[in-house]
Design a protein around this motif. Structure first.
Motif, PDB file in Angstrom:
ATOM      1  N   ILE A 289      -9.733   0.136   5.222  1.00 46.69           N
ATOM      2  CA  ILE A 289      -9.689   1.422   4.531  1.00 46.69           C
ATOM      3  C   ILE A 289     -10.718   2.391   5.107  1.00 46.69           C
ATOM      4  O   ILE A 289     -10.402   3.544   5.396  1.00 46.69           O
ATOM      5  CB  ILE A 289      -9.881   1.232   3.014  1.00 46.69           C
ATOM      6  CG1 ILE A 289      -8.655   0.522   2.429  1.00 46.69           C
ATOM      7  CG2 ILE A 289     -10.119   2.560   2.317  1.00 46.69           C
ATOM      8  CD1 ILE A 289      -8.804   0.079   1.000  1.00 46.69           C
ATOM      9  N   VAL A 290     -11.958   1.934   5.299  1.00 46.23           N
ATOM     10  CA  VAL A 290     -13.023   2.824   5.778  1.00 46.23           C
ATOM     11  C   VAL A 290     -12.750   3.318   7.193  1.00 46.23           C
ATOM     12  O   VAL A 290     -12.731   4.515   7.461  1.00 46.23           O
ATOM     13  CB  VAL A 290     -14.399   2.120   5.718  1.00 46.23           C
ATOM     14  CG1 VAL A 290     -15.467   2.938   6.421  1.00 46.23           C
ATOM     15  CG2 VAL A 290     -14.803   1.876   4.276  1.00 46.23           C
ATOM     16  N   GLU A 291     -12.533   2.404   8.122  1.00 39.97           N
ATOM     17  CA  GLU A 291     -12.379   2.773   9.530  1.00 39.97           C
ATOM     18  C   GLU A 291     -10.965   3.202   9.882  1.00 39.97           C
ATOM     19  O   GLU A 291     -10.762   4.177  10.595  1.00 39.97           O
ATOM     20  CB  GLU A 291     -12.773   1.606  10.435  1.00 39.97           C
ATOM     21  CG  GLU A 291     -14.226   1.245  10.360  1.00 39.97           C
ATOM     22  CD  GLU A 291     -14.571   0.104  11.300  1.00 39.97           C
ATOM     23  OE1 GLU A 291     -15.750  -0.011  11.640  1.00 39.97           O
ATOM     24  OE2 GLU A 291     -13.680  -0.665  11.688  1.00 39.97           O
ATOM     25  N   GLY A 292      -9.999   2.467   9.389  1.00 37.61           N
ATOM     26  CA  GLY A 292      -8.631   2.700   9.807  1.00 37.61           C
ATOM     27  C   GLY A 292      -7.908   3.806   9.077  1.00 37.61           C
ATOM     28  O   GLY A 292      -7.102   4.522   9.659  1.00 37.61           O
ATOM     29  N   LEU A 293      -8.188   3.974   7.803  1.00 39.90           N
ATOM     30  CA  LEU A 293      -7.430   4.926   7.007  1.00 39.90           C
ATOM     31  C   LEU A 293      -8.231   6.163   6.605  1.00 39.90           C
ATOM     32  O   LEU A 293      -7.691   7.260   6.562  1.00 39.90           O
ATOM     33  CB  LEU A 293      -6.868   4.234   5.762  1.00 39.90           C
ATOM     34  CG  LEU A 293      -5.984   3.018   6.049  1.00 39.90           C
ATOM     35  CD1 LEU A 293      -5.562   2.348   4.756  1.00 39.90           C
ATOM     36  CD2 LEU A 293      -4.771   3.409   6.875  1.00 39.90           C
ATOM     37  N   ALA A 294      -9.523   5.988   6.310  1.00 38.09           N
ATOM     38  CA  ALA A 294     -10.332   7.121   5.851  1.00 38.09           C
ATOM     39  C   ALA A 294     -11.067   7.818   6.988  1.00 38.09           C
ATOM     40  O   ALA A 294     -11.663   8.868   6.781  1.00 38.09           O
ATOM     41  CB  ALA A 294     -11.332   6.651   4.800  1.00 38.09           C
TER      42      ALA A 294
ATOM     43  N   VAL B 256     -12.189  -7.491   8.973  1.00 32.44           N
ATOM     44  CA  VAL B 256     -11.831  -6.884  10.240  1.00 32.44           C
ATOM     45  C   VAL B 256     -10.814  -5.770   9.976  1.00 32.44           C
ATOM     46  O   VAL B 256      -9.882  -5.958   9.179  1.00 32.44           O
ATOM     47  CB  VAL B 256     -11.208  -7.935  11.191  1.00 32.44           C
ATOM     48  CG1 VAL B 256     -10.749  -7.314  12.480  1.00 32.44           C
ATOM     49  CG2 VAL B 256     -12.188  -9.059  11.453  1.00 32.44           C
ATOM     50  N   ASN B 257     -10.976  -4.622  10.623  1.00 37.96           N
ATOM     51  CA  ASN B 257     -10.018  -3.515  10.502  1.00 37.96           C
ATOM     52  C   ASN B 257      -8.660  -3.996  11.001  1.00 37.96           C
ATOM     53  O   ASN B 257      -8.510  -4.375  12.146  1.00 37.96           O
ATOM     54  CB  ASN B 257     -10.522  -2.331  11.310  1.00 37.96           C
ATOM     55  CG  ASN B 257      -9.602  -1.140  11.239  1.00 37.96           C
ATOM     56  OD1 ASN B 257      -8.514  -1.200  10.702  1.00 37.96           O
ATOM     57  ND2 ASN B 257     -10.038  -0.039  11.808  1.00 37.96           N
TER      58      ASN B 257
ATOM     59  N   VAL C 189      -8.497 -10.623   1.776  1.00 39.55           N
ATOM     60  CA  VAL C 189      -9.096  -9.626   0.885  1.00 39.55           C
ATOM     61  C   VAL C 189     -10.345  -9.007   1.516  1.00 39.55           C
ATOM     62  O   VAL C 189     -10.649  -7.835   1.286  1.00 39.55           O
ATOM     63  CB  VAL C 189      -9.404 -10.240  -0.510  1.00 39.55           C
ATOM     64  CG1 VAL C 189     -10.498 -11.276  -0.419  1.00 39.55           C
ATOM     65  CG2 VAL C 189      -9.731  -9.157  -1.510  1.00 39.55           C
ATOM     66  N   ALA C 190     -11.061  -9.746   2.350  1.00 35.84           N
ATOM     67  CA  ALA C 190     -12.253  -9.217   3.021  1.00 35.84           C
ATOM     68  C   ALA C 190     -11.898  -8.133   4.038  1.00 35.84           C
ATOM     69  O   ALA C 190     -12.755  -7.341   4.428  1.00 35.84           O
ATOM     70  CB  ALA C 190     -13.014 -10.344   3.715  1.00 35.84           C
ATOM     71  N   ASP C 191     -10.641  -8.080   4.475  1.00 37.48           N
ATOM     72  CA  ASP C 191     -10.215  -7.090   5.461  1.00 37.48           C
ATOM     73  C   ASP C 191      -9.938  -5.712   4.849  1.00 37.48           C
ATOM     74  O   ASP C 191      -9.846  -4.726   5.575  1.00 37.48           O
ATOM     75  CB  ASP C 191      -8.955  -7.555   6.191  1.00 37.48           C
ATOM     76  CG  ASP C 191      -9.187  -8.802   7.008  1.00 37.48           C
ATOM     77  OD1 ASP C 191     -10.326  -9.009   7.472  1.00 37.48           O
ATOM     78  OD2 ASP C 191      -8.231  -9.572   7.187  1.00 37.48           O
TER      79      ASP C 191
ATOM     80  N   VAL D  37       0.864  -1.176   0.000  1.00 40.86           N
ATOM     81  CA  VAL D  37       0.000   0.000   0.000  1.00 40.86           C
ATOM     82  C   VAL D  37       0.899   1.224   0.000  1.00 40.86           C
ATOM     83  O   VAL D  37       1.837   1.311   0.784  1.00 40.86           O
ATOM     84  CB  VAL D  37      -0.912   0.018   1.251  1.00 40.86           C
ATOM     85  CG1 VAL D  37      -1.734   1.285   1.300  1.00 40.86           C
ATOM     86  CG2 VAL D  37      -1.791  -1.213   1.282  1.00 40.86           C
ATOM     87  N   HIS D  38       0.596   2.163  -0.890  1.00 48.21           N
ATOM     88  CA  HIS D  38       1.396   3.384  -0.988  1.00 48.21           C
ATOM     89  C   HIS D  38       0.458   4.581  -0.959  1.00 48.21           C
ATOM     90  O   HIS D  38      -0.534   4.622  -1.681  1.00 48.21           O
ATOM     91  CB  HIS D  38       2.196   3.391  -2.283  1.00 48.21           C
ATOM     92  CG  HIS D  38       2.879   4.695  -2.525  1.00 48.21           C
ATOM     93  ND1 HIS D  38       4.024   5.061  -1.862  1.00 48.21           N
ATOM     94  CD2 HIS D  38       2.564   5.730  -3.337  1.00 48.21           C
ATOM     95  CE1 HIS D  38       4.391   6.263  -2.274  1.00 48.21           C
ATOM     96  NE2 HIS D  38       3.515   6.687  -3.163  1.00 48.21           N
TER      97      HIS D  38
END
Length: 75
Positions: free
Chosen positions: A49-54, A67-68, A42-44, A24-25
């Protein structure tokens, strides 16, 4: 194509078909130059992305399999 040391190939159920390398970059990542050796399914990706990064939130009780993984601490 040689898939050594994994058994199988893309599309098979052996580890050669389901295990792979990824990265990931983004300039938004707080930790840079970090290598994690844990597993991520892949389900993670979606909850990570939604909770942890965005900074978003998933609806309580939303039926997702992932799971986050941001705070998994796997190194």
């Amino acid at each position: 194509a040689n898939n050594w040391p994994l058994r199988g190939w893309k599309g098979s159920f052996w580890e050669g078909g389901i295990r792979g390398v990824g990265f990931v970059h983004s300039p938004l990542l707080q930790e840079r130059g970090v290598t994690r050796h844990g597993l991520l399914h892949v389900a993670d990706w979606y909850p990570t992305i939604v909770e942890g990064l965005a900074g978003g939130r998933l609806e309580e009780g939303e039926a997702i399999d992932g799971v986050n993984q941001v705070s998994s601490g796997q190194t």
